[in-house]
Scaffold this motif. Structure first.
Motif, PDB file in Angstrom:
ATOM      1  N   GLY A 209       0.831  -1.193   0.000  1.00 40.56           N
ATOM      2  CA  GLY A 209       0.000   0.000   0.000  1.00 40.56           C
ATOM      3  C   GLY A 209       0.866   1.244   0.000  1.00 40.56           C
ATOM      4  O   GLY A 209       2.068   1.181   0.287  1.00 40.56           O
ATOM      5  N   ALA A 210       0.265   2.365  -0.347  1.00 37.10           N
ATOM      6  CA  ALA A 210       1.024   3.623  -0.428  1.00 37.10           C
ATOM      7  C   ALA A 210       0.165   4.800   0.012  1.00 37.10           C
ATOM      8  O   ALA A 210      -1.066   4.779  -0.139  1.00 37.10           O
ATOM      9  CB  ALA A 210       1.528   3.846  -1.854  1.00 37.10           C
ATOM     10  N   ALA A 211       0.823   5.805   0.553  1.00 36.80           N
ATOM     11  CA  ALA A 211       0.172   7.064   0.917  1.00 36.80           C
ATOM     12  C   ALA A 211       0.843   8.185   0.133  1.00 36.80           C
ATOM     13  O   ALA A 211       2.074   8.224   0.044  1.00 36.80           O
ATOM     14  CB  ALA A 211       0.274   7.318   2.420  1.00 36.80           C
ATOM     15  N   ILE A 212       0.041   9.056  -0.455  1.00 32.93           N
ATOM     16  CA  ILE A 212       0.550  10.111  -1.329  1.00 32.93           C
ATOM     17  C   ILE A 212      -0.028  11.441  -0.873  1.00 32.93           C
ATOM     18  O   ILE A 212      -1.239  11.542  -0.620  1.00 32.93           O
ATOM     19  CB  ILE A 212       0.140   9.843  -2.804  1.00 32.93           C
ATOM     20  CG1 ILE A 212       0.633   8.468  -3.263  1.00 32.93           C
ATOM     21  CG2 ILE A 212       0.648  10.937  -3.715  1.00 32.93           C
ATOM     22  CD1 ILE A 212      -0.414   7.373  -3.141  1.00 32.93           C
ATOM     23  N   LEU A 213       0.799  12.455  -0.776  1.00 33.08           N
ATOM     24  CA  LEU A 213       0.341  13.786  -0.347  1.00 33.08           C
ATOM     25  C   LEU A 213       0.432  14.753  -1.515  1.00 33.08           C
ATOM     26  O   LEU A 213       1.509  14.943  -2.093  1.00 33.08           O
ATOM     27  CB  LEU A 213       1.184  14.291   0.825  1.00 33.08           C
ATOM     28  CG  LEU A 213       0.569  15.425   1.657  1.00 33.08           C
ATOM     29  CD1 LEU A 213      -0.700  14.956   2.357  1.00 33.08           C
ATOM     30  CD2 LEU A 213       1.563  15.939   2.687  1.00 33.08           C
ATOM     31  N   MET A 214      -0.710  15.347  -1.873  1.00 39.21           N
ATOM     32  CA  MET A 214      -0.781  16.315  -2.966  1.00 39.21           C
ATOM     33  C   MET A 214      -1.267  17.661  -2.439  1.00 39.21           C
ATOM     34  O   MET A 214      -1.890  17.730  -1.380  1.00 39.21           O
ATOM     35  CB  MET A 214      -1.710  15.800  -4.061  1.00 39.21           C
ATOM     36  CG  MET A 214      -1.208  14.536  -4.740  1.00 39.21           C
ATOM     37  SD  MET A 214      -2.397  13.813  -5.911  1.00 39.21           S
ATOM     38  CE  MET A 214      -2.596  15.167  -7.093  1.00 39.21           C
ATOM     39  N   SER A 215      -0.974  18.714  -3.190  1.00 38.95           N
ATOM     40  CA  SER A 215      -1.310  20.061  -2.720  1.00 38.95           C
ATOM     41  C   SER A 215      -1.550  21.008  -3.886  1.00 38.95           C
ATOM     42  O   SER A 215      -0.996  20.831  -4.973  1.00 38.95           O
ATOM     43  CB  SER A 215      -0.169  20.597  -1.845  1.00 38.95           C
ATOM     44  OG  SER A 215      -0.349  21.970  -1.544  1.00 38.95           O
ATOM     45  N   SER A 216      -2.388  22.005  -3.642  1.00 37.13           N
ATOM     46  CA  SER A 216      -2.562  23.106  -4.603  1.00 37.13           C
ATOM     47  C   SER A 216      -2.165  24.439  -3.967  1.00 37.13           C
ATOM     48  O   SER A 216      -2.542  25.503  -4.441  1.00 37.13           O
ATOM     49  CB  SER A 216      -4.012  23.157  -5.090  1.00 37.13           C
ATOM     50  OG  SER A 216      -4.914  23.342  -4.000  1.00 37.13           O
ATOM     51  N   ARG A 217      -1.392  24.355  -2.880  1.00 39.32           N
ATOM     52  CA  ARG A 217      -0.950  25.569  -2.191  1.00 39.32           C
ATOM     53  C   ARG A 217       0.357  26.078  -2.807  1.00 39.32           C
ATOM     54  O   ARG A 217       1.315  25.305  -2.980  1.00 39.32           O
ATOM     55  CB  ARG A 217      -0.732  25.299  -0.700  1.00 39.32           C
ATOM     56  CG  ARG A 217      -1.966  24.765   0.015  1.00 39.32           C
ATOM     57  CD  ARG A 217      -1.760  24.658   1.513  1.00 39.32           C
ATOM     58  NE  ARG A 217      -0.577  23.871   1.860  1.00 39.32           N
ATOM     59  CZ  ARG A 217      -0.268  23.510   3.106  1.00 39.32           C
ATOM     60  NH1 ARG A 217      -1.067  23.870   4.107  1.00 39.32           N
ATOM     61  NH2 ARG A 217       0.808  22.793   3.350  1.00 39.32           N
ATOM     62  N   ASN A 218       0.396  27.336  -3.115  1.00 37.79           N
ATOM     63  CA  ASN A 218       1.601  27.915  -3.727  1.00 37.79           C
ATOM     64  C   ASN A 218       2.810  27.794  -2.821  1.00 37.79           C
ATOM     65  O   ASN A 218       3.946  27.632  -3.297  1.00 37.79           O
ATOM     66  CB  ASN A 218       1.354  29.390  -4.075  1.00 37.79           C
ATOM     67  CG  ASN A 218       0.366  29.562  -5.219  1.00 37.79           C
ATOM     68  OD1 ASN A 218       0.275  28.695  -6.084  1.00 37.79           O
ATOM     69  ND2 ASN A 218      -0.370  30.663  -5.221  1.00 37.79           N
ATOM     70  N   GLN A 219       2.597  27.855  -1.519  1.00 37.84           N
ATOM     71  CA  GLN A 219       3.728  27.803  -0.588  1.00 37.84           C
ATOM     72  C   GLN A 219       4.392  26.432  -0.550  1.00 37.84           C
ATOM     73  O   GLN A 219       5.478  26.257   0.013  1.00 37.84           O
ATOM     74  CB  GLN A 219       3.300  28.210   0.831  1.00 37.84           C
ATOM     75  CG  GLN A 219       2.305  27.283   1.492  1.00 37.84           C
ATOM     76  CD  GLN A 219       0.881  27.778   1.361  1.00 37.84           C
ATOM     77  OE1 GLN A 219       0.493  28.343   0.334  1.00 37.84           O
ATOM     78  NE2 GLN A 219       0.087  27.601   2.407  1.00 37.84           N
ATOM     79  N   ASP A 220       3.746  25.416  -1.164  1.00 37.23           N
ATOM     80  CA  ASP A 220       4.318  24.070  -1.160  1.00 37.23           C
ATOM     81  C   ASP A 220       5.243  23.810  -2.346  1.00 37.23           C
ATOM     82  O   ASP A 220       5.840  22.737  -2.441  1.00 37.23           O
ATOM     83  CB  ASP A 220       3.202  23.014  -1.150  1.00 37.23           C
ATOM     84  CG  ASP A 220       2.490  22.945   0.188  1.00 37.23           C
ATOM     85  OD1 ASP A 220       3.146  23.231   1.207  1.00 37.23           O
ATOM     86  OD2 ASP A 220       1.291  22.627   0.222  1.00 37.23           O
TER      87      ASP A 220
END
Length: 428
Positions: A209-220
């Protein structure tokens, strides 16, 4: 006035553009005592009265050609004699895989669970009540207004489907963070009958299994590894042959199982062809597009099945082909005209971890990172196949060099890879 109008249009266009970042990945690493050496598996099913000699012999034949190492893992209850299948066991399996991957991911990204805005879990064959998302929210004490989604029945390509869902939600809800958890749970779906097409699944699927972190924040942007560039989904469910290719059913003795058709390679090939027809114009240089278009026209005129396969190595530096099986990887290598190093991550993932369903493409990405091959500017093509039948593609661009990471699932043994795996001889 015209100048101001142009500036306004450009401003609005830029303002509407939302960049989707992939911050990091964490893949579950089973402990060594979960290992299932092939010899042990064959011994166990020989002693288990649920399997007759013909079923044991068939599974031995499949495993011999599987491309597996002695390192693949299954949940402990399935290693018992007789094996144990229960709701409590499958819930324990879910918690073991998901909680471990999430804990490592939030630690390495320094993310507090309450800052996560979106939670997407995909698991095809298990959908308990309360849901798997509720299980995670309860464990990590996430916010009461978190947007949570539980995807089931989507097959091995569900990892890319989850990415597509996260992308749409992150664009709608700007400045947000999304956590994706991709897994498949084995305990309740281990087949104990005699149907060969269903017994194949016992020889292919393993714990992962896998965990993935995505973002739409400019600071990231500064800490993100990748930017999502394209996502193409293709379904062939309207075709009966494709629809029935991977099918959950019961056998003549009312035992449930997942049936895999012998024609799966042809079905996957047709789905891939449709998928790259949509993806190609977005990623290929003009010269490759021209050759492909010309080939298509000539094929229609001459009424032949032969067509030009574009050189996707001119568009991508890294490839993550779903580790669905040794024959699947080998067929994709042939169809896409790829080299040994292009499919290395897929073959080694299958070798060490087996088919972990929707999470396999993430183990492959971690393999490339652990080998030190991922460089800034590289483009990655993730290709996933799944029941339905589906072929889904995700294209990422690396925006920073990826160095040594002690939390990478491969880092403890990456020096051992790649290993030599002989070409598959077709099983009659």
């Amino acid at each position: 006035m015209v100048f101001i109008a142009v500036l306004l249009v450009l401003y609005l266009a830029f303002k509407r553009r939302v960049t989707i970042y992939l911050l990091d990945i964490s893949c579950y690493q089973p402990p060594k005592y979960y290992r299932l050496p092939i010899s042990m598996y064959l011994e166990h099913i020989s002693l288990d009265n649920q399997f007759d000699p013909d079923s044991v012999e068939f599974q031995a034949k499949i495993l011999e050609k599987s491309g597996f190492s002695e390192e693949t893992s299954i949940p402990p209850p399935l290693s018992c004699i007789p094996l144990r299948k229960s709701l409590s066991s499958v819930k324990e399996e879910a918690m073991t895989i998901m909680f471990s991957a999430i804990t490592e991911l939030i630690k390495k990204t320094n993310t507090h669970p309450k800052t996560i805005d979106i939670l997407i879990v995909n698991c095809s064959l298990v959908s308990p009540t309360p849901s798997l998302t509720a299980m995670i929210i309860n464990k990590f004490k996430m916010r009461s207004n978190i947007m949570s989604f539980n995807l089931s029945g989507m097959g091995c390509s569900a990892g890319v489907i989850s990415v597509g869902m996260a992308k749409d939600l992150l664009k709608t809800h700007r400045n947000s963070v999304a956590l994706i958890v991709s897994s498949e749970l084995l305990n309740q779906n281990w087949y104990t009958g005699k149907n060969p097409s269903m017994l194949v699944t016992n020889c292919l699927f393993r714990m992962g299994g896998a965990a993935i972190l995505m973002s739409s924040r400019n600071q990231d942007k500064g800490k993100a590894k990748y930017v999502l560039q394209h996502l193409i989904r293709t379904t062939k469910a309207q075709d009966d042959k494709s629809y029935n290719c991977v099918y959950e059913d019961i056998d003549s003795k009312n035992k449930p199982g997942l049936s895999i058709s012998k024609g799966i390679l042809n079905v996957a090939g047709d789905a891939l062809k449709a998928n790259i027809a949509s993806l190609g114009p977005l990623v290929l240089p003009f010269s490759e597009q021209f050759r492909y278009t010309l080939s298509t026209i000539l094929r229609k005129i001459s009424q032949t099945d032969k067509s030009y396969t574009p050189d996707f190595k001119r568009a991508f530096q890294q490839f993550c082909i779903h580790a669905g099986g040794r024959a699947v990887i080998q067929e994709m290598e042939k169809r896409l005209r790829l080299g040994a190093e292009d499919v290395e991550a897929s073959k080694m993932t299958l070798y060490r971890y087996g088919n972990t369903s929707s999470s396999s493409i993430w183990y492959e990405l971690c393999y490339i990172e652990a080998k030190g091959r991922m460089k800034r500017g590289d483009k990655v093509w993730q290709i996933a196949f799944g029941s339905g039948f589906k072929c889904n593609s995700a294209v990422w661009k690396c925006i920073q060099d990826v160095g040594y990471e002690k939390t990478n699932a491969w880092i403890d043994e990456i020096h051992k890879y790649p290993v030599a795996i002989p070409d598959l001889v077709k099983i009659n």
